[in-house]
Design a protein around this motif. Structure first.
Motif, PDB file in Angstrom:
ATOM      1  N   ALA A   1       0.838  -1.203   0.000  1.00 59.05           N
ATOM      2  CA  ALA A   1       0.000   0.000   0.000  1.00 59.05           C
ATOM      3  C   ALA A   1       0.874   1.254   0.000  1.00 59.05           C
ATOM      4  N   ALA A   2       1.953   1.222   0.803  1.00 58.83           N
ATOM      5  CA  ALA A   2       2.846   2.388   0.873  1.00 58.83           C
ATOM      6  C   ALA A   2       3.514   2.638  -0.481  1.00 58.83           C
ATOM      7  N   ILE A   3       3.882   1.560  -1.165  1.00 59.67           N
ATOM      8  CA  ILE A   3       4.513   1.720  -2.486  1.00 59.67           C
ATOM      9  C   ILE A   3       3.491   2.262  -3.491  1.00 59.67           C
ATOM     10  N   LEU A   4       2.280   1.702  -3.468  1.00 62.35           N
ATOM     11  CA  LEU A   4       1.241   2.164  -4.400  1.00 62.35           C
ATOM     12  C   LEU A   4       0.939   3.646  -4.166  1.00 62.35           C
ATOM     13  N   GLU A   5       0.932   4.032  -2.893  1.00 67.20           N
ATOM     14  CA  GLU A   5       0.682   5.435  -2.565  1.00 67.20           C
ATOM     15  C   GLU A   5       1.805   6.310  -3.110  1.00 67.20           C
TER      16      GLU A   5
ATOM     17  N   VAL B   1      11.075   4.431  -1.898  1.00 63.97           N
ATOM     18  CA  VAL B   1      10.359   5.499  -1.182  1.00 63.97           C
ATOM     19  C   VAL B   1       9.191   4.901  -0.388  1.00 63.97           C
ATOM     20  N   GLY B   2       8.456   4.020  -1.025  1.00 69.41           N
ATOM     21  CA  GLY B   2       7.302   3.404  -0.357  1.00 69.41           C
ATOM     22  C   GLY B   2       7.712   2.572   0.849  1.00 69.41           C
ATOM     23  N   LEU B   3       8.719   1.723   0.666  1.00 69.92           N
ATOM     24  CA  LEU B   3       9.139   0.848   1.766  1.00 69.92           C
ATOM     25  C   LEU B   3       9.658   1.657   2.957  1.00 69.92           C
ATOM     26  N   GLU B   4      10.345   2.761   2.661  1.00 66.76           N
ATOM     27  CA  GLU B   4      10.917   3.540   3.765  1.00 66.76           C
ATOM     28  C   GLU B   4       9.847   4.358   4.482  1.00 66.76           C
ATOM     29  N   ALA B   5       8.669   4.511   3.852  1.00 70.79           N
ATOM     30  CA  ALA B   5       7.594   5.295   4.469  1.00 70.79           C
ATOM     31  C   ALA B   5       6.615   4.420   5.236  1.00 70.79           C
TER      32      ALA B   5
END
Lengths: 449, 245
Positions: free
Chosen positions: A71-75, A296-300
Motif C-alpha cells: 500500500a505504501a509503495i502504491l501510494e 520510497v514506499g518501503l521507507e515510508a
C-alpha cells in the motif's frame, strides 16, 4: 444474476454496514457476508470495476504487513488502493472492502484457507505467496492440506505469481506456472546455526528426501537443495543482500531487482519484515513500478496494527508484537534478543477460536534464547498459566514470573514492575483486547479509521 | 555423571513433532535435572539403527500423514522389531497421536494402509466425517498408583482407533472425543507401552504423569524427590477449565 438483483444485494449490504456502525460494532465482515449471501458473484463483479485489477497476498505470516508495505509503495506511485487494511481477510471481509471503495487497484490480503475461492472470483492480476508455516492446526488442519490446495490454485487464475524462493513449499508452486517472479535473501552472515525446533517442509515435496540446507534464514526458509531429485531453490530476481538487523527499530538492506541495486532503510524490525518487503517490492515490480518509487514506499511504511506498533504509556514505551504461531514467535524472539537484556515481557496467551484453541504451539517457539535476558515476565490471558509454564521450562526463574489472567490488571502490574521499554507478545484476540485497553486509557488511537 | 540417568530415545523427531512434541521431552529433561538425575537424549531418524538396550524410554510424537508414512516404512525395516525387544525387557514406550497410531496394527486411509508395529492391539481407520478436535480430559489407572489420575490435553486426529480383543484402554474420557468419539475410551496401554491422542503437549500440565514415566523408566525402586509444581498445577487447572468451557 441480473443487474437489478445485484444492486439490491449491495443496498442490503450497505444497510447492514450502517446498522453495525450504529450498534457501535466494526463493520469489516458482516456487510460482505450479507452481500455474498444475496449475490454470490459479488466479489468478481465488484473487482471488475477496478481499472488496474487486484493484487492478492497470502501467507501464514506477514500478510497484513506485506499488504501495508505494498500500500505504501502504491501510494508513493500515486495510485489509490482498495485495501482490506483492517485485516478482515475472509470472503466476507473482502466483499465488504470492495463494496463501496473507489480506487485504481485492489490490494487484498487473503486468509490461506479462503485463497483459492477468493482468487477464482477476483481473477487477480498479481498473486503474492509468502510462506507456509504450521499454524493453528485445530483450525487449518495439516499444512500439507493447504499446500495441496495452493498447488491446484497456482495452475489457475492467479495472474502473475510472485513466490518466495526460500520457502520450498512456496517455490514448488512455480513449477509449471508461466514465468513466476521469485524473491529471496542472499546473505551469508545472517543464517541460523541450527534448525529451529518447529521446522516445516524440511523434506523434498517431490521425492521425500531431507533437504540439504546451504543456509537457513528463518524456520525452513533458506537456500536448500535435494540431492536425489535435483529440486533446488530457484534463483530469485528480487533479492535482499547485505542485511543489517537493528533490534526492534528496523533494518537496512540492499534491494536488488533484476541486478539493479538500491539501499532500503526499513522502519520495521526483523528478517521476517525483510521478507515482507521483498514480497511487496516484487509485486510492485510486477506492476511496472520503478525501483526508486519502491524504495520510497518501503521507507515510508508504518507498522500495521499490533505488529511492531509502539505506544507511550505510564512513562514507558510499550511495543506490541503480535504472535500467532511458532515461526512468527521465533522471529519476534530473535528480534527481541538483539535488544539485549534485561527486558520486560507481557506475554498474553488466549485460546479463542481466532487464536487457535490449541496452545501447544508455544512449546515449539524457542523461548530458550530469550530466557536469560528476561528481567520480568507478566503472563496474562485465558491460558496465562501455560504461558508461565513455558517460560519456566525455558529457564526463566519462577520468581521473575507473574501470572494474572485478567489483561487490564496484568498490563497495570507489568507497567509497575519495571522501567524502560515493555514488550507485549499477545496472540490475536489478546492483541485486540490489549489495544482496546490502550484506547480506554487514552494511550492509543482507535483501531481502524 | 549422576548416578541415576534417564536414557530417552526420541524416534523420528524431525518428522514426528507436529504438536510441539518437543515440550514433552523438555519436561522430562528439566524434571530430571531439577532432581539431579542425569538425562541422555538420543534422536533416531529414518535409516538410523536403534539399540533396544540403550534406552529406558522411547518417545514417538505426531506427524502429518505424509511424514507418518515415511516413519511407518522405516519402522518396518527392523526398527519396529527393536521396539518389540525394548518393550519385552520393560522399557517404557510412549506414542502420542501419530505415534500412537504407529504403535498399533495399521492405519487405513481409504484404499491405503499405513502399517504399524502391533505393539498395541489397536487399529485406526480414517472415516468420513470431521477430525476429532478439541480440549480433552481423561481419567487413567496406572500400575503402582492407588487412585486414578486425571490428564488434560488437546486432541486433533482424523483417525478413529478401535481396541482389539487383547487391548486395554489407557483412559476413560471425562470430556472430549477419545479414540473414536463414541466408545468413551482413550488411548491404549499394554504394560509399559502407552498410546494416547492427548497432546498439548501432554506432560507440562500433567506432571504427575511425567513423573510416573520417569520413575517407571528408571525402575530403580527409588522415589522421586518432590518439586515445586505450583505453576504446573495452575496450568493443569486452566486446561481442565478449558475442557469444560
Amino acid at each position: 444474476m441480473g443487474v437489478v438483483r445485484a444492486a439490491g444485494a449491495q443496498a442490503a449490504a450497505r444497510l447492514t454496514a450502517r446498522a453495525c456502525r450504529i450498534a457501535g460494532r466494526g463493520a469489516t465482515s458482516l456487510p460482505g457476508k450479507v452481500l455474498l449471501r444475496l449475490d454470490p458473484a459479488a466479489i468478481g463483479d465488484l473487482a471488475r470495476r477496478l481499472p488496474d485489477g487486484s493484487i492478492v497476498i497470502s501467507a501464514t505470516n506477514g500478510k497484513t504487513t506485506t499488504a501495508a508495505m505494498t500500500a505504501a509503495i502504491l501510494e508513493a506511485d500515486g495510485r489509490s488502493a482498495v485495501h482490506n487494511r483492517s485485516g478482515a481477510n475472509m470472503a466476507g471481509g473482502i466483499a465488504t472492502t470492495l463494496l463501496d471503495a473507489r480506487g485504481d487497484i485492489g490490494l487484498l490480503e487473503v486468509d490461506e484457507f479462503w485463497l483459492d475461492g477468493v482468487a477464482a472470483a477476483l481473477k487477480p492480476r498479481v498473486t503474492v505467496l509468502g510462506n507456509l508455516f504450521r499454524d493453528q492446526l485445530d483450525r487449518y488442519g495439516e499444512l500439507e492440506a493447504i499446500a495441496q490446495r495452493w498447488r491446484v490454485l497456482a495452475q489457475s487464475t492467479v495472474g502473475q505469481l510472485v513466490l518466495n524462493a526460500d520457502d520450498p513449499a512456496i517455490a514448488a508452486l512455480g513449477r509449471g506456472a508461466s514465468s513466476p517472479i521469485y524473491f529471496g535473501v542472499d546473505d551469508s552472515r545472517i543464517g541460523l546455526d541450527a534448525a529451529p525446533h518447529a521446522s516445516d517442509a524440511t523434506h523434498c515435496g517431490t521425492c521425500g528426501t531431507p533437504f540439504v540446507y546451504e543456509r537457513r534464514y528463518l524456520g525452513h526458509l533458506g537456500i536448500y537443495r535435494c540431492d536425489v531429485c535435483a529440486t533446488r531453490r530457484p534463483a530469485p530476481s528480487v533479492v535482499a543482500q547485505e542485511v543489517q538487523l537493528d533490534g526492534v527499530s528496523g533494518s537496512r538492506f540492499e534491494l536488488v531487482i533484476d541486478r539493479t541495486a538500491s539501499i532500503v532503510e526499513l522502519p520495521l524490525p526483523g528478517l521476517y519484515n525483510v521478507y515482507n518487503a521483498l514480497g511487496a517490492a516484487a509485486a510492485a515490480h510486477a506492476l511496472g513500478i520503478s525501483m526508486s518509487t519502491i524504495v520510497v514506499g518501503l521507507e515510508a511504511v508504518r507498522p500495521a496494527f499490533g505488529r511492531g506498533e509502539s505506544v507511550a504509556i505510564a512513562g514507558r514505551a510499550l511495543k506490541i508484537l503480535l504472535v500467532k504461531n511458532p515461526a512468527g514467535a521465533n522471529e519476534v524472539l530473535r528480534t527481541l534478543s538483539l535488544e539485549g537484556g534485561p527486558l520486560d515481557l507481557l506475554a498474553v496467551l488466549n485460546d479463542q477460536i481466532a487464536d487457535g484453541r490449541d496452545v501447544s504451539w508455544i512449546w515449539d517457539a524457542d523461548f530458550e534464547g530469550l530466557a536469560p535476558t528476561i528481567g520480568h515476565a507478566t503472563c496474562a490471558g485465558t491460558r496465562a498459566a501455560e504461558m508461565a509454564l513455558r517460560l519456566k521450562y525455558a529457564g526463566v526463574a519462577p520468581s521473575r514470573i507473574t501470572v494474572c489472567e485478567d489483561l487490564p490488571a496484568a498490563l497495570g502490574a507489568a507497567l509497575d514492575a519495571g522501567m524502560g521499554p515493555l514488550y507485549a507478545m499477545p496472540t490475536y484476540t489478546a492483541m485486540l483486547e490489549l489495544r482496546r485497553e490502550l484506547v480506554r486509557r487514552g494511550a492509543a488511537g482507535d483501531s481502524f479509521a | 555423571m549422576a548416578d541415576r540417568v534417564l536414557r530417552v530415545c526420541a524416534l523420528y523427531p524431525d518428522l514426528l513433532n507436529i504438536y510441539a512434541d518437543r515440550g514433552n521431552l523438555l519436561v522430562l529433561e528439566r524434571r530430571c535435572a531439577w532432581r539431579g538425575i542425569g538425562f541422555a537424549l538420543t534422536r533416531v531418524g529414518v535409516g538410523d539403527d536403534l539399540d533396544p538396550e540403550a534406552h529406558d524410554l522411547f518417545y514417538l510424537g505426531g506427524g502429518q500423514d505424509r511424514d507418518q508414512r515415511l516413519c511407518a516404512a522405516d519402522l518396518q525395516e527392523g526398527v519396529g522389531d527393536r521396539l518389540h525387544e525394548a518393550a519385552a525387557r520393560g522399557a517404557v514406550i510412549l506414542g502420542v497421536c501419530g505415534g500412537y497410531q504407529l504403535l498399533g496394527h495399521a492405519y487405513a486411509l481409504g484404499d491405503e494402509e499405513i502399517p504399524g508395529i502391533g505393539l498395541l492391539d489397536v487399529t485406526t481407520v480414517r472415516e468420513d466425517g470431521p477430525r476429532l478436535i478439541g480440549n480433552i480430559a481423561i481419567d487413567v489407572d496406572l500400575p503402582g498408583r492407588p487412585d486414578p489420575g486425571t490428564l488434560a490435553g488437546f486432541e486433533n486426529h482424523g483417525g478413529r482407533t478401535r481396541l482389539g480383543p487383547s487391548a486395554q484402554a489407557f483412559g476413560r474420557v471425562l470430556s472430549g472425543h477419545g479414540n473414536d468419539g463414541r466408545s468413551g475410551l482413550e488411548g491404549a496401554r499394554s504394560g509399559r507401552v502407552i498410546g494416547t491422542y492427548l497432546h498439548g503437549p501432554l506432560l507440562p500440565k500433567n506432571t504427575w504423569f511425567a513423573d510416573w514415566l520417569i520413575e517407571t523408566a528408571l525402575d530403580d525402586g527409588r522415589p522421586l524427590a518432590p518439586l515445586d509444581d505450583r505453576l504446573e498445577d495452575a496450568a493443569h487447572d486452566t486446561a481442565l477449565r478449558a475442557v469444560r468451557r
